[in-house]
Design a protein around this motif. Structure first.
Motif, PDB file in Angstrom:
ATOM      1  N   SER A 190       0.821  -1.205   0.000  1.00 19.42           N
ATOM      2  CA  SER A 190       0.000   0.000   0.000  1.00 19.42           C
ATOM      3  C   SER A 190       0.855   1.255   0.000  1.00 19.42           C
ATOM      4  CB  SER A 190      -0.938   0.008   1.205  1.00 19.42           C
ATOM      5  OG  SER A 190      -0.207   0.148   2.383  1.00 19.42           O
ATOM      6  N   LYS A 191       0.314   2.250  -0.633  1.00 15.67           N
ATOM      7  CA  LYS A 191       0.934   3.571  -0.640  1.00 15.67           C
ATOM      8  C   LYS A 191       0.002   4.508   0.114  1.00 15.67           C
ATOM      9  CE  LYS A 191       3.058   2.616  -5.069  1.00 15.67           C
ATOM     10  NZ  LYS A 191       2.453   1.415  -5.541  1.00 15.67           N
ATOM     11  N   ASN A 192       0.427   5.715   0.331  1.00  9.51           N
ATOM     12  CA  ASN A 192      -0.383   6.644   1.106  1.00  9.51           C
ATOM     13  C   ASN A 192      -1.512   7.260   0.305  1.00  9.51           C
ATOM     14  OD1 ASN A 192       1.115   6.193   3.387  1.00  9.51           O
ATOM     15  ND2 ASN A 192       2.547   7.850   2.958  1.00  9.51           N
ATOM     16  N   ASP A 193      -1.572   7.000  -1.006  1.00 13.22           N
ATOM     17  CA  ASP A 193      -2.613   7.619  -1.809  1.00 13.22           C
ATOM     18  C   ASP A 193      -3.926   6.850  -1.776  1.00 13.22           C
ATOM     19  OD1 ASP A 193      -1.576   5.473  -3.188  1.00 13.22           O
ATOM     20  OD2 ASP A 193      -1.936   6.366  -5.154  1.00 13.22           O
ATOM     21  N   ARG A 194      -3.929   5.645  -1.217  1.00 12.71           N
ATOM     22  CA  ARG A 194      -5.141   4.828  -1.186  1.00 12.71           C
ATOM     23  C   ARG A 194      -5.463   4.377   0.234  1.00 12.71           C
ATOM     24  NH1 ARG A 194      -5.619   0.802  -6.261  1.00 12.71           N
ATOM     25  NH2 ARG A 194      -5.013   2.267  -7.879  1.00 12.71           N
ATOM     26  N   PHE A 195      -6.738   4.126   0.446  1.00 13.82           N
ATOM     27  CA  PHE A 195      -7.192   3.573   1.712  1.00 13.82           C
ATOM     28  C   PHE A 195      -7.564   2.110   1.503  1.00 13.82           C
ATOM     29  CE2 PHE A 195      -8.531   8.114   2.023  1.00 13.82           C
ATOM     30  CZ  PHE A 195      -7.587   8.478   2.950  1.00 13.82           C
ATOM     31  N   ARG A 196      -7.798   1.404   2.601  1.00 14.37           N
ATOM     32  CA  ARG A 196      -8.137  -0.019   2.540  1.00 14.37           C
ATOM     33  C   ARG A 196      -9.621  -0.193   2.833  1.00 14.37           C
ATOM     34  NH1 ARG A 196      -7.687  -4.087   6.785  1.00 14.37           N
ATOM     35  NH2 ARG A 196      -6.827  -2.435   8.075  1.00 14.37           N
ATOM     36  N   LEU A 197     -10.296  -0.971   2.001  1.00  9.72           N
ATOM     37  CA  LEU A 197     -11.702  -1.299   2.215  1.00  9.72           C
ATOM     38  C   LEU A 197     -11.764  -2.718   2.762  1.00  9.72           C
ATOM     39  CD1 LEU A 197     -14.782  -0.686   1.734  1.00  9.72           C
ATOM     40  CD2 LEU A 197     -14.492  -2.022  -0.323  1.00  9.72           C
ATOM     41  N   SER A 198     -12.161  -2.860   3.995  1.00  7.09           N
ATOM     42  CA  SER A 198     -12.242  -4.153   4.654  1.00  7.09           C
ATOM     43  C   SER A 198     -13.686  -4.633   4.669  1.00  7.09           C
ATOM     44  CB  SER A 198     -11.717  -4.037   6.081  1.00  7.09           C
ATOM     45  OG  SER A 198     -11.836  -5.266   6.741  1.00  7.09           O
ATOM     46  N   VAL A 199     -13.914  -5.852   4.192  1.00  8.17           N
ATOM     47  CA  VAL A 199     -15.254  -6.429   4.107  1.00  8.17           C
ATOM     48  C   VAL A 199     -15.376  -7.545   5.121  1.00  8.17           C
ATOM     49  CG1 VAL A 199     -16.884  -7.656   2.632  1.00  8.17           C
ATOM     50  CG2 VAL A 199     -15.451  -5.889   1.675  1.00  8.17           C
ATOM     51  N   SER A 200     -16.506  -7.575   5.793  1.00 10.97           N
ATOM     52  CA  SER A 200     -16.802  -8.632   6.743  1.00 10.97           C
ATOM     53  C   SER A 200     -18.231  -9.093   6.509  1.00 10.97           C
ATOM     54  CB  SER A 200     -16.646  -8.111   8.168  1.00 10.97           C
ATOM     55  OG  SER A 200     -17.010  -9.108   9.075  1.00 10.97           O
ATOM     56  N   ARG A 201     -18.416 -10.383   6.503  1.00 15.73           N
ATOM     57  CA  ARG A 201     -19.773 -10.898   6.311  1.00 15.73           C
ATOM     58  C   ARG A 201     -20.030 -12.019   7.305  1.00 15.73           C
ATOM     59  NH1 ARG A 201     -20.104 -15.797   4.200  1.00 15.73           N
ATOM     60  NH2 ARG A 201     -18.388 -16.570   2.942  1.00 15.73           N
ATOM     61  N   SER A 202     -21.302 -12.171   7.630  1.00 13.53           N
ATOM     62  CA  SER A 202     -21.733 -13.284   8.468  1.00 13.53           C
ATOM     63  C   SER A 202     -22.797 -14.037   7.677  1.00 13.53           C
ATOM     64  CB  SER A 202     -22.282 -12.763   9.796  1.00 13.53           C
ATOM     65  OG  SER A 202     -23.456 -12.022   9.583  1.00 13.53           O
ATOM     66  N   LEU A 203     -23.486 -14.920   8.324  1.00 11.38           N
ATOM     67  CA  LEU A 203     -24.498 -15.692   7.603  1.00 11.38           C
ATOM     68  C   LEU A 203     -25.651 -14.817   7.112  1.00 11.38           C
ATOM     69  CD1 LEU A 203     -24.700 -18.931   9.748  1.00 11.38           C
ATOM     70  CD2 LEU A 203     -23.661 -18.632   7.515  1.00 11.38           C
ATOM     71  N   LYS A 204     -25.981 -13.763   7.852  1.00 18.23           N
ATOM     72  CA  LYS A 204     -27.126 -12.924   7.480  1.00 18.23           C
ATOM     73  C   LYS A 204     -26.746 -11.502   7.088  1.00 18.23           C
ATOM     74  CE  LYS A 204     -30.522 -15.340  10.246  1.00 18.23           C
ATOM     75  NZ  LYS A 204     -31.588 -15.219  11.222  1.00 18.23           N
ATOM     76  N   ASN A 205     -25.613 -10.980   7.539  1.00 21.18           N
ATOM     77  CA  ASN A 205     -25.286  -9.572   7.348  1.00 21.18           C
ATOM     78  C   ASN A 205     -23.951  -9.395   6.647  1.00 21.18           C
ATOM     79  OD1 ASN A 205     -27.565  -8.420   8.803  1.00 21.18           O
ATOM     80  ND2 ASN A 205     -26.644  -9.360  10.599  1.00 21.18           N
ATOM     81  N   ILE A 206     -23.736  -8.179   6.170  1.00 16.68           N
ATOM     82  CA  ILE A 206     -22.463  -7.807   5.562  1.00 16.68           C
ATOM     83  C   ILE A 206     -22.143  -6.383   5.993  1.00 16.68           C
ATOM     84  CG2 ILE A 206     -23.487  -6.982   3.406  1.00 16.68           C
ATOM     85  CD1 ILE A 206     -20.998  -8.250   2.001  1.00 16.68           C
ATOM     86  N   SER A 207     -20.868  -6.118   6.244  1.00 13.70           N
ATOM     87  CA  SER A 207     -20.454  -4.777   6.617  1.00 13.70           C
ATOM     88  C   SER A 207     -19.100  -4.488   5.992  1.00 13.70           C
ATOM     89  CB  SER A 207     -20.375  -4.625   8.138  1.00 13.70           C
ATOM     90  OG  SER A 207     -19.402  -5.492   8.664  1.00 13.70           O
TER      91      SER A 207
END
Length: 118
Positions: free
Chosen positions: A21-38
């Motif tokens: 990673s460089k400082n020009d981008r951010f990280r998108l972290s995905v988390s999911r469960s059986l019913k939900n996603i965030s």
């Protein structure tokens, strides 16, 4: 300390992203469960969460029943709209321990359609 298989997989994916990673981008972290996603957009340089969206938020699950795929699309659209308002276009997609398949893949494709680049 011995790590489980899922923890090793998660750390392997995240460390590759953080190392490149460089400082020009951010990280998108995905988390999911059986019913939900965030998802969260994270600034790793400052260790701060900039934006987040989840299917647990109010108004996301309306009176009519929405299946999990449509829910992933709604969360992705909401997150992309928030990111465009804060002038965030380029991100790194951190899928964590989850395969790039199913709801995670649909989430990523919806983000791309709404103007995000990764």
């Amino acid at each position: 300390m011995k790590l489980s298989t899922l923890q090793r997989k998660k750390f392997r994916v995240r460390n590759k992203l953080k190392g490149n990673s460089k400082n020009d981008r951010f990280r998108l972290s995905v988390s999911r469960s059986l019913k939900n996603i965030s998802a969260q957009i994270i600034d790793d340089a400052n260790s701060k969460t900039i934006l987040s969206a989840s299917s647990n938020e109010k108004g996301m699950k309306s009176a009519n029943k929405v299946n999990k795929i449509e829910l992933s699309k709604l969360v992705a659209e909401k997150l992309a709209k928030k990111a465009v308002e804060k002038n965030i276009k380029k991100i790194y997609f951190d899928r964590g321990q989850f395969k790039y398949h199913g709801r995670v893949k649909i989430f990523a494709e919806t983000l791309r359609k709404n103007g995000m680049e990764f």
